[in-house]
Motif scaffolding. Structure first.
Motif, mmCIF file in Angstrom:
data_model
loop_
_atom_site.group_PDB
_atom_site.id
_atom_site.type_symbol
_atom_site.label_atom_id
_atom_site.label_comp_id
_atom_site.label_asym_id
_atom_site.label_seq_id
_atom_site.Cartn_x
_atom_site.Cartn_y
_atom_site.Cartn_z
ATOM 1 N N VAL A 144 49.276 34.541 35.171
ATOM 2 C CA VAL A 144 48.810 34.915 36.504
ATOM 3 C C VAL A 144 48.226 36.305 36.388
ATOM 4 C CG1 VAL A 144 49.488 35.429 38.874
ATOM 5 C CG2 VAL A 144 50.460 33.437 37.701
ATOM 6 N N ARG A 145 46.995 36.449 36.878
ATOM 7 C CA ARG A 145 46.310 37.735 36.768
ATOM 8 C C ARG A 145 45.392 37.957 37.965
ATOM 9 N NH1 ARG A 145 41.131 36.730 35.516
ATOM 10 N NH2 ARG A 145 40.565 34.868 34.327
ATOM 11 N N ILE A 146 44.979 39.204 38.134
ATOM 12 C CA ILE A 146 44.022 39.549 39.191
ATOM 13 C C ILE A 146 42.651 39.023 38.777
ATOM 14 C CG2 ILE A 146 42.852 41.444 40.377
ATOM 15 C CD1 ILE A 146 45.434 43.060 40.114
ATOM 16 N N ALA A 147 41.975 38.391 39.714
ATOM 17 C CA ALA A 147 40.635 37.865 39.443
ATOM 18 C C ALA A 147 39.640 39.003 39.278
ATOM 19 C CB ALA A 147 40.198 36.948 40.579
ATOM 20 N N GLU A 148 38.644 38.739 38.452
ATOM 21 C CA GLU A 148 37.564 39.693 38.192
ATOM 22 C C GLU A 148 36.244 39.042 38.587
ATOM 23 O OE1 GLU A 148 37.964 40.339 34.012
ATOM 24 O OE2 GLU A 148 39.935 41.271 34.206
ATOM 25 N N ALA A 149 35.156 39.790 38.521
ATOM 26 C CA ALA A 149 33.840 39.268 38.890
ATOM 27 C C ALA A 149 33.484 38.011 38.093
ATOM 28 C CB ALA A 149 32.772 40.339 38.704
ATOM 29 N N ARG A 150 33.873 37.953 36.833
ATOM 30 C CA ARG A 150 33.566 36.780 35.998
ATOM 31 C C ARG A 150 34.298 35.517 36.468
ATOM 32 N NH1 ARG A 150 37.818 36.172 31.834
ATOM 33 N NH2 ARG A 150 39.234 37.931 32.110
ATOM 34 N N ASP A 151 35.281 35.682 37.365
ATOM 35 C CA ASP A 151 36.071 34.549 37.859
ATOM 36 C C ASP A 151 35.513 33.918 39.134
ATOM 37 O OD1 ASP A 151 38.149 34.627 35.877
ATOM 38 O OD2 ASP A 151 38.856 36.468 36.846
ATOM 39 N N ILE A 152 34.400 34.417 39.637
ATOM 40 C CA ILE A 152 33.854 33.879 40.883
ATOM 41 C C ILE A 152 33.654 32.361 40.807
ATOM 42 C CG2 ILE A 152 31.846 33.887 42.435
ATOM 43 C CD1 ILE A 152 31.762 36.949 42.036
ATOM 44 N N PRO A 153 33.113 31.786 39.716
ATOM 45 C CA PRO A 153 32.989 30.319 39.669
ATOM 46 C C PRO A 153 34.343 29.604 39.804
ATOM 47 C CG PRO A 153 31.613 31.308 37.977
ATOM 48 C CD PRO A 153 32.464 32.415 38.563
ATOM 49 N N ARG A 154 35.389 30.159 39.234
ATOM 50 C CA ARG A 154 36.731 29.574 39.373
ATOM 51 C C ARG A 154 37.162 29.596 40.843
ATOM 52 N NH1 ARG A 154 40.107 29.653 34.520
ATOM 53 N NH2 ARG A 154 39.082 30.708 32.800
#
Length: 184
Positions: free
Chosen positions: A5-15
């Motif tokens: 479990v982690r904080i989302a980053e900009a690269r995670d927008i598609p997820r």
């Protein structure tokens, strides 16, 4: 299976967009993400993702949406909990509770003072497992922005004819409006 479990980053927008699509199938995920995750006037959302370690699949998410409030007359930035979702194949493994616990720990040192919201029945147990508790009831008063913009030049509290519907239902409405006005 194990998860991170982690904080989302900009690269995670598609997820995030994929999960919004599953959670809210009748909502445009791009519009929702832009509106409440990115251009929220109080700040960008703080989103936590659960990732299945062996496959890299996104198993779930939960988000805190910044919300400006007044507590005891003082401004405070709260986090409105929302978009908590665990994909069906990953349920009953404690992921919702783990994501809530991670979000709670991440608040230390962040600008969000506290979290509020109305959890679904399915989310009540994971929240309690993560150590959250009810401390008070929160009453939110919201006026449509377009209406406020249209009325602002000519209307001041007390000068409008009649009583607003919200004020008729709850006398605290006037206090809330005055506290949040440009003059308050």
């Amino acid at each position: 299976m194990s998860y991170t479990v982690r904080i989302a980053e900009a690269r995670d927008i598609p997820r995030i967009l994929d999960l919004i699509s599953e959670l809210r199938p009748v909502v445009d995920p791009f519009a929702r993400h832009e509106w409440i995750y990115r251009v929220n006037p109080a700040g960008e959302a703080l989103t936590f993702l659960a990732i299945e370690d062996s496959t890299g699949e996104t198993a779930g998410m939960t988000s805190l949406f910044p919300w400006r409030m007044r507590v005891a007359g003082r401004p405070a930035l709260a986090g409105l909990g929302g978009d908590n979702y665990v994909r069906p194949a990953h349920r009953r493994r404690g992921l919702a509770a783990t994501m809530h616990a991670a979000s709670r720990m991440a608040l230390e040192g962040k600008r969000i003072a506290f979290v509020f919201g109305t959890p679904t029945d399915a989310n009540a147990t994971p929240l309690a497992s993560a150590g959250t508790r009810d401390v008070t009831q929160v009453h939110r008063f919201v006026a449509p922005a377009a209406l406020l913009t249209a009325l602002r030049p000519s209307w001041r509290l007390g000068s409008a004819p009649g009583v607003s519907p919200a004020e008729a239902l709850d006398p605290r409405y006037r206090v809330a409006v005055e506290a949040c006005s440009d003059d308050g």
